[in-house]
Write a protein that holds these residues in place. Structure first.
Motif, PDB file in Angstrom:
ATOM      1  N   GLU A  65      -4.285 -29.491 -15.320  1.00 49.45           N
ATOM      2  CA  GLU A  65      -2.943 -28.879 -15.266  1.00 49.45           C
ATOM      3  C   GLU A  65      -2.411 -28.543 -16.664  1.00 49.45           C
ATOM      4  N   PRO A  66      -2.482 -29.468 -17.653  1.00 47.93           N
ATOM      5  CA  PRO A  66      -1.992 -29.078 -18.983  1.00 47.93           C
ATOM      6  C   PRO A  66      -2.785 -27.923 -19.585  1.00 47.93           C
ATOM      7  N   ALA A  67      -4.097 -27.916 -19.386  1.00 50.67           N
ATOM      8  CA  ALA A  67      -4.917 -26.849 -19.985  1.00 50.67           C
ATOM      9  C   ALA A  67      -4.513 -25.485 -19.424  1.00 50.67           C
ATOM     10  N   PHE A  68      -4.408 -25.386 -18.101  1.00 50.87           N
ATOM     11  CA  PHE A  68      -4.074 -24.083 -17.518  1.00 50.87           C
ATOM     12  C   PHE A  68      -2.620 -23.687 -17.797  1.00 50.87           C
ATOM     13  N   ALA A  69      -1.738 -24.693 -17.926  1.00 50.16           N
ATOM     14  CA  ALA A  69      -0.333 -24.371 -18.228  1.00 50.16           C
ATOM     15  C   ALA A  69      -0.220 -23.754 -19.630  1.00 50.16           C
ATOM     16  N   LEU A  70      -1.098 -24.158 -20.543  1.00 53.05           N
ATOM     17  CA  LEU A  70      -1.003 -23.695 -21.931  1.00 53.05           C
ATOM     18  C   LEU A  70      -1.825 -22.434 -22.200  1.00 53.05           C
ATOM     19  N   LEU A  71      -2.691 -22.114 -21.281  1.00 53.71           N
ATOM     20  CA  LEU A  71      -3.580 -20.961 -21.472  1.00 53.71           C
ATOM     21  C   LEU A  71      -2.771 -19.658 -21.419  1.00 53.71           C
TER      22      LEU A  71
ATOM     23  N   ASP B   5     -12.439 -21.462 -23.923  1.00 47.30           N
ATOM     24  CA  ASP B   5     -10.970 -21.363 -23.897  1.00 47.30           C
ATOM     25  C   ASP B   5     -10.349 -22.722 -23.612  1.00 47.30           C
ATOM     26  N   ILE B   6     -11.106 -23.559 -22.889  1.00 51.40           N
ATOM     27  CA  ILE B   6     -10.625 -24.896 -22.528  1.00 51.40           C
ATOM     28  C   ILE B   6     -11.777 -25.876 -22.744  1.00 51.40           C
ATOM     29  N   VAL B   7     -11.470 -27.035 -23.303  1.00 48.94           N
ATOM     30  CA  VAL B   7     -12.463 -28.110 -23.387  1.00 48.94           C
ATOM     31  C   VAL B   7     -11.839 -29.373 -22.806  1.00 48.94           C
ATOM     32  N   TYR B   8     -12.504 -29.957 -21.815  1.00 53.43           N
ATOM     33  CA  TYR B   8     -12.092 -31.263 -21.326  1.00 53.43           C
ATOM     34  C   TYR B   8     -12.921 -32.285 -22.096  1.00 53.43           C
ATOM     35  N   GLN B   9     -12.304 -32.940 -23.072  1.00 51.91           N
ATOM     36  CA  GLN B   9     -13.017 -33.908 -23.906  1.00 51.91           C
ATOM     37  C   GLN B   9     -12.916 -35.260 -23.208  1.00 51.91           C
ATOM     38  N   ASP B  10     -13.934 -35.585 -22.391  1.00 49.38           N
ATOM     39  CA  ASP B  10     -13.813 -36.707 -21.460  1.00 49.38           C
ATOM     40  C   ASP B  10     -15.086 -37.564 -21.470  1.00 49.38           C
ATOM     41  N   ALA B  11     -15.551 -37.880 -22.697  1.00 49.60           N
ATOM     42  CA  ALA B  11     -16.703 -38.785 -22.811  1.00 49.60           C
ATOM     43  C   ALA B  11     -16.228 -40.215 -22.514  1.00 49.60           C
TER      44      ALA B  11
ATOM     45  N   ASP C 141      -7.052 -19.585 -29.412  1.00 50.89           N
ATOM     46  CA  ASP C 141      -5.969 -20.346 -28.779  1.00 50.89           C
ATOM     47  C   ASP C 141      -6.505 -21.344 -27.751  1.00 50.89           C
ATOM     48  N   ALA C 142      -7.705 -21.846 -28.002  1.00 49.28           N
ATOM     49  CA  ALA C 142      -8.326 -22.792 -27.062  1.00 49.28           C
ATOM     50  C   ALA C 142      -7.500 -24.073 -26.941  1.00 49.28           C
ATOM     51  N   ILE C 143      -7.638 -24.707 -25.779  1.00 54.09           N
ATOM     52  CA  ILE C 143      -6.938 -25.966 -25.498  1.00 54.09           C
ATOM     53  C   ILE C 143      -7.996 -27.052 -25.312  1.00 54.09           C
ATOM     54  N   VAL C 144      -7.905 -28.110 -26.103  1.00 55.88           N
ATOM     55  CA  VAL C 144      -8.790 -29.272 -25.920  1.00 55.88           C
ATOM     56  C   VAL C 144      -7.929 -30.399 -25.367  1.00 55.88           C
ATOM     57  N   THR C 145      -8.290 -30.903 -24.189  1.00 57.14           N
ATOM     58  CA  THR C 145      -7.524 -32.013 -23.602  1.00 57.14           C
ATOM     59  C   THR C 145      -8.344 -33.295 -23.721  1.00 57.14           C
TER      60      THR C 145
ATOM     61  N   ILE D 209      -3.629 -33.356 -27.122  1.00 56.69           N
ATOM     62  CA  ILE D 209      -4.077 -31.969 -26.935  1.00 56.69           C
ATOM     63  C   ILE D 209      -4.341 -31.411 -28.322  1.00 56.69           C
ATOM     64  N   ALA D 210      -5.471 -30.761 -28.483  1.00 60.59           N
ATOM     65  CA  ALA D 210      -5.830 -30.180 -29.779  1.00 60.59           C
ATOM     66  C   ALA D 210      -6.101 -28.693 -29.590  1.00 60.59           C
TER      67      ALA D 210
END
Ligand SMILES: C[S@@+](CC[C@H](N)C(=O)[O-])C[C@H]1O[C@@H](n2cnc3c(N)ncnc32)[C@H](O)[C@@H]1O
Length: 257
Positions: free
Chosen positions: A47-53, A155-161, A186-190, A222-223
Motif C-alpha cells: 500500500e505505501p509503495a503504490f500510494a507513493l508511485l 520502480d518499487i523494491v520490497y526490501q524484505d530479507a 522516483d523508485a520506492i524502497v519499502t 521508506i527509501a
C-alpha cells in the motif's frame, strides 16, 4: 488454498489470523507475528509503495527481495485487483530456497489470496507466471548475484530479507549500492527495518530516507533516490551528530552469510 498438514515447514499463526512459517536455517519467522503476515505485506510494503508511485506510470516493475512464501507478490496482485488498477506489472523476485517455492501450493494462504492460486502453482512449477497484464518471475539463486547481472530498472523494491542480524549480506552498504543502480529516479524502497546500521547503509549510498505512514504496523523505513516524496524525511545528519559511532553494515564484516 493449501492444507496446513501438507506443508512441511513449521507454520506459525500470526496476529491477523494469517499463517507464516519459521525458517529453521535462519531461526526466524518469515513475517512479523505481531503485524500479521498478510497485514505486514499490505501495510508495510504494497500500500505505501503504490500510494507513493507517480500515478501516470503506465507500467510498474517491482523487485521483491526475496520471494519466501510469496506474500508480497500475492498481496500486490490482491491490491491491484481490489483497487481496480489495470497497469502492466512485472514482479521479479530472487530466492535461493527452491524447495520452499516448490512446496508453496500446499501453503495455507488466507482467503484474500485464493484468487491467485494459479500464480503460485505456475511459479512453483516453472518459476514464472504470465497473463495479459501481470508477469511474475522467481529467479532461483542468490539475490546479490542476481542484482550484479540484472539489467532491469525497478520502480518499487520490497526490501524484505530476514533480519539484518540473521541475513546481513542483504542489508550492507555494498548491497544497497548495487540495488541503487537498478532504481528508477522516483523508485520506492519499502522495508520493515528501522535499524540505524540499515539506514546508514541506504543513506551513505545516496538514498533519501523517510518515515513510512505506518498505520496498523510497526515502523520501518521508506527509501528513494528522490528527495521529493510527500513523507517526513529522516534527518540522517542529525542522527550522525547524536550518534557519531553510527555505521552501516559492511560486507567485510559478514562474509559467512
Ligand atoms: C523474510 S523471508 C521473505 C518473505 C517474503 N517476502 C514473503 O512475503 O513471504 C526472506 C527470504 O529470503 C531468502 N533469502 C535469504 N538470503 C537470500 C539470498 N542471499 N538470496 C536469495 N534469497 C535469500 C530466504 O530463503 C527467505 O525465503
Amino acid at each position: 488454498m493449501g492444507r496446513s498438514e501438507d506443508f512441511s515447514i513449521d507454520l506459525v499463526k500470526t496476529e491477523d489470523g494469517t499463517f507464516t512459517a519459521r525458517s529453521s536455517s535462519f531461526d526466524e519467522c518469515y513475517h512479523s507475528t505481531k503485524d500479521g503476515a498478510l497485514n505486514e505485506s499490505l501495510k508495510k510494503h504494497v500500500e505505501p509503495a503504490f500510494a507513493l508511485l507517480p500515478k501516470d506510470k503506465e507500467s510498474v516493475t517491482i523487485l521483491d527481495i526475496c520471494f519466501g512464501l510469496g506474500y508480497n507478490t500475492l498481496a500486490t496482485l490482491f491490491y491491484l485487483k481490489r483497487e481496480k488498477i489495470f497497469k502492466s506489472v512485472k514482479i521479479v523476485s530472487p530466492e535461493f530456497d527452491e524447495e520452499l517455492v516448490k512446496s508453496l501450493p500446499n501453503f495455507p494462504y488466507p482467503d484474500e489470496l485464493h484468487d491467485f492460486k494459479e500464480v503460485i502453482e505456475a511459479v512453483s512449477l516453472y518459476g514464472r507466471y504470465e497473463s495479459e497484464l501481470i508477469e511474475v518471475e522467481v529467479v532461483f539463486g542468490d539475490a546479490r548475484e542476481f542484482l550484479s547481472r540484472c539489467e532491469l530498472t525497478f520502480d518499487i523494491v520490497y526490501q524484505d530479507a530476514f533480519s539484518p542480524k540473521k541475513n546481513p549480506l542483504l542489508w550492507t552498504k555494498e548491497y544497497f549500492e548495487s540495488l541503487k543502480k537498478h532504481l528508477s529516479k522516483d523508485a520506492i524502497v519499502t522495508t520493515y527495518s528501522s535499524a540505524t546500521p540499515v539506514r546508514m547503509g541506504m543513506y551513505e549510498c545516496g538514498l533519501f530516507l523517510y518515515n513510512p505512514p505506518s498505520k496498523g504496523v510497526r515502523s520501518g523505513t521508506i527509501a528513494s533516490p528522490s528527495p521529493f516524496l510527500p513523507l517526513e524525511k529522516i534527518d540522517m545528519e542529525l542522527k550522525k551528530l547524536r550518534n557519531p559511532a553510527a555505521a552501516p553494515l559492511l560486507d567485510k564484516d559478514h562474509q559467512n552469510r
